[in-house]
Design a protein around this motif. Structure first.
Motif, PDB file in Angstrom:
ATOM      1  N   HIS A 147       0.834  -1.201   0.000  1.00 46.20           N
ATOM      2  CA  HIS A 147       0.000   0.000   0.000  1.00 46.20           C
ATOM      3  C   HIS A 147       0.869   1.253   0.000  1.00 46.20           C
ATOM      4  O   HIS A 147       2.053   1.197   0.314  1.00 46.20           O
ATOM      5  CB  HIS A 147      -1.049  -0.016   1.120  1.00 46.20           C
ATOM      6  CG  HIS A 147      -0.562   0.211   2.523  1.00 46.20           C
ATOM      7  ND1 HIS A 147      -0.996  -0.543   3.592  1.00 46.20           N
ATOM      8  CD2 HIS A 147       0.290   1.116   3.064  1.00 46.20           C
ATOM      9  CE1 HIS A 147      -0.436  -0.103   4.707  1.00 46.20           C
ATOM     10  NE2 HIS A 147       0.352   0.893   4.422  1.00 46.20           N
ATOM     11  N   HIS A 196      -6.141  -1.449   3.088  1.00 49.70           N
ATOM     12  CA  HIS A 196      -6.073  -0.253   2.240  1.00 49.70           C
ATOM     13  C   HIS A 196      -4.945  -0.406   1.242  1.00 49.70           C
ATOM     14  O   HIS A 196      -3.882  -0.928   1.552  1.00 49.70           O
ATOM     15  CB  HIS A 196      -5.941   1.043   3.035  1.00 49.70           C
ATOM     16  CG  HIS A 196      -4.763   1.132   3.968  1.00 49.70           C
ATOM     17  ND1 HIS A 196      -4.722   0.507   5.183  1.00 49.70           N
ATOM     18  CD2 HIS A 196      -3.590   1.784   3.859  1.00 49.70           C
ATOM     19  CE1 HIS A 196      -3.580   0.779   5.797  1.00 49.70           C
ATOM     20  NE2 HIS A 196      -2.856   1.544   5.006  1.00 49.70           N
ATOM     21  N   HIS A 213       4.589   7.052   2.829  1.00 52.05           N
ATOM     22  CA  HIS A 213       5.259   5.750   2.924  1.00 52.05           C
ATOM     23  C   HIS A 213       4.673   4.746   1.957  1.00 52.05           C
ATOM     24  O   HIS A 213       3.572   4.913   1.448  1.00 52.05           O
ATOM     25  CB  HIS A 213       5.232   5.209   4.362  1.00 52.05           C
ATOM     26  CG  HIS A 213       3.904   4.688   4.827  1.00 52.05           C
ATOM     27  ND1 HIS A 213       2.990   5.462   5.502  1.00 52.05           N
ATOM     28  CD2 HIS A 213       3.341   3.455   4.739  1.00 52.05           C
ATOM     29  CE1 HIS A 213       1.929   4.730   5.810  1.00 52.05           C
ATOM     30  NE2 HIS A 213       2.114   3.508   5.335  1.00 52.05           N
ATOM     31  N   TYR A 254       8.418   1.387  10.765  1.00 54.23           N
ATOM     32  CA  TYR A 254       8.697   2.298   9.648  1.00 54.23           C
ATOM     33  C   TYR A 254      10.145   2.753   9.718  1.00 54.23           C
ATOM     34  O   TYR A 254      10.577   3.259  10.764  1.00 54.23           O
ATOM     35  CB  TYR A 254       7.832   3.559   9.726  1.00 54.23           C
ATOM     36  CG  TYR A 254       6.344   3.357   9.548  1.00 54.23           C
ATOM     37  CD1 TYR A 254       5.599   2.633  10.477  1.00 54.23           C
ATOM     38  CD2 TYR A 254       5.677   3.938   8.475  1.00 54.23           C
ATOM     39  CE1 TYR A 254       4.225   2.481  10.328  1.00 54.23           C
ATOM     40  CE2 TYR A 254       4.300   3.800   8.328  1.00 54.23           C
ATOM     41  CZ  TYR A 254       3.588   3.063   9.254  1.00 54.23           C
ATOM     42  OH  TYR A 254       2.235   2.923   9.110  1.00 54.23           O
TER      43      TYR A 254
HETATM   44 FE   LIG Z   1       0.897   1.921   6.256  1.00 55.43          FE
END
Ligand SMILES: [Fe+2]
Length: 296
Positions: A147, A196, A213, A254
């Motif tokens: 995504h 998503h 991202h 992340y």
């Molecule tokens: Fe994400």
């Protein structure tokens, strides 16, 4: 659920594509893809020829995202929807399609500024995907590359592009206060079983990068842990350490790429089932974790 569209690939533009190779290849652990556009480097996370395209240029951002239709009929439906709500479709040349390794391509400008390439027939690689860094491989079958999350001041127009134009449906949204008097709103959209495929964050003003991202999802939880160790050892910024999101329930972290946008490596997100009846507001990004671990 019924699959009509998914992410085929993401295009990143940086002055020198080789500068991102240690990051994508050794820190994240993607595998070099097959040749595409001249001067570009490509990466893959499954049996497709290319999933991430890094091309030379000044943007230092994502510059295109490929959305693949499940077949010619789905492709035609998506083109018609976009056309009917007033977006101008431009037919790609044979050379465009060859460089992207797809059968056919049309492109359209988006309100947030990253071109969408609607494609059909993304080529298979000539060799099966294999990675010692991700022994379990990635979850892409029927849900696409991963995504992408874009930041935009054109929030409502971008929402309209995704829902009325591309036919995505909103999964849920987050509204939270991130500082005194500063609200963050993020809307999440699905077009297949992935919770998503695209999300939009509402920017209060124009930011230097549209791409916040890109996420890749592993089949094995331990592969996220091993990727986290590589990210930690790299010395790169880790704006969000291991944690679990509230809405898609993904276990992830992340790491900040040398180009500035983040890469999320995750596992175990919930999936969309039809009829989807959980389009609701969340007031937190994460159920736990995702704390800033190392930031400049
Ligand atoms: Fe994400």
């Amino acid at each position: 659920m019924h699959r009509e569209l998914e992410i085929a690939y993401l295009g990143i533009e940086v002055p020198d594509p080789t500068t991102l190779s240690p990051f994508f290849g050794e820190v994240i652990g993607l595998v070099p893809g097959e040749a595409g556009a001249p001067g570009s480097l490509t990466w893959r996370n499954d049996n497709k020829a290319q999933r991430l395209i890094v091309q030379p240029g000044p943007a230092n951002d994502a510059v295109f995202v490929g959305i693949e239709a499940a077949g010619q009929a789905a492709f035609d439906r998506a083109c018609k929807r976009l056309h009917d709500v007033g977006y101008e479709l431009v037919e790609g040349t044979e050379s465009d399609a060859a460089q992207r390794r797809v059968g056919r391509l049309v492109h359209v400008a988006t309100p947030w500024g990253t071109r969408v390439e609607l494609v059909v027939g993304l080529a298979e690689a000539t060799t099966p995907f294999e990675s010692s860094l991700f022994p379990g491989g990635f979850l892409t079958d029927g849900v696409g590359f991963g995504h992408v999350v874009f930041v935009t001041t054109a929030f409502d127009e971008s929402h309209r592009f995704l829902t009325e134009g591309l036919g995505f449906a909103q999964s849920d949204w987050i509204e939270m206060q991130i500082a005194e008097g500063i609200e963050l709103e993020v809307r999440f959209y699905h077009c297949n079983a992935r919770h998503h495929t695209v999300a939009l964050a509402h920017a209060p003003f124009e930011l230097p990068q549209k791409l916040h991202h890109v996420m890749v999802e592993t089949n094995e939880r331990d592969d996220v842990g091993a990727a986290f160790d590589r990210a930690w050892d790299s010395g790169l910024e880790i704006p969000m350490g291991l944690g679990r999101h509230d809405n898609d329930r993904m276990f992830s972290f992340y790491v900040k790429s040398p180009a500035g946008f983040l890469v999320e490596v995750g596992y175990g997100a919930r999936t969309i089932t039809e009829p989807w009846s959980d389009n609701r507001r969340y007031d937190a990004m994460s159920a736990w974790g995702h704390k800033p671990l190392r930031v400049a």
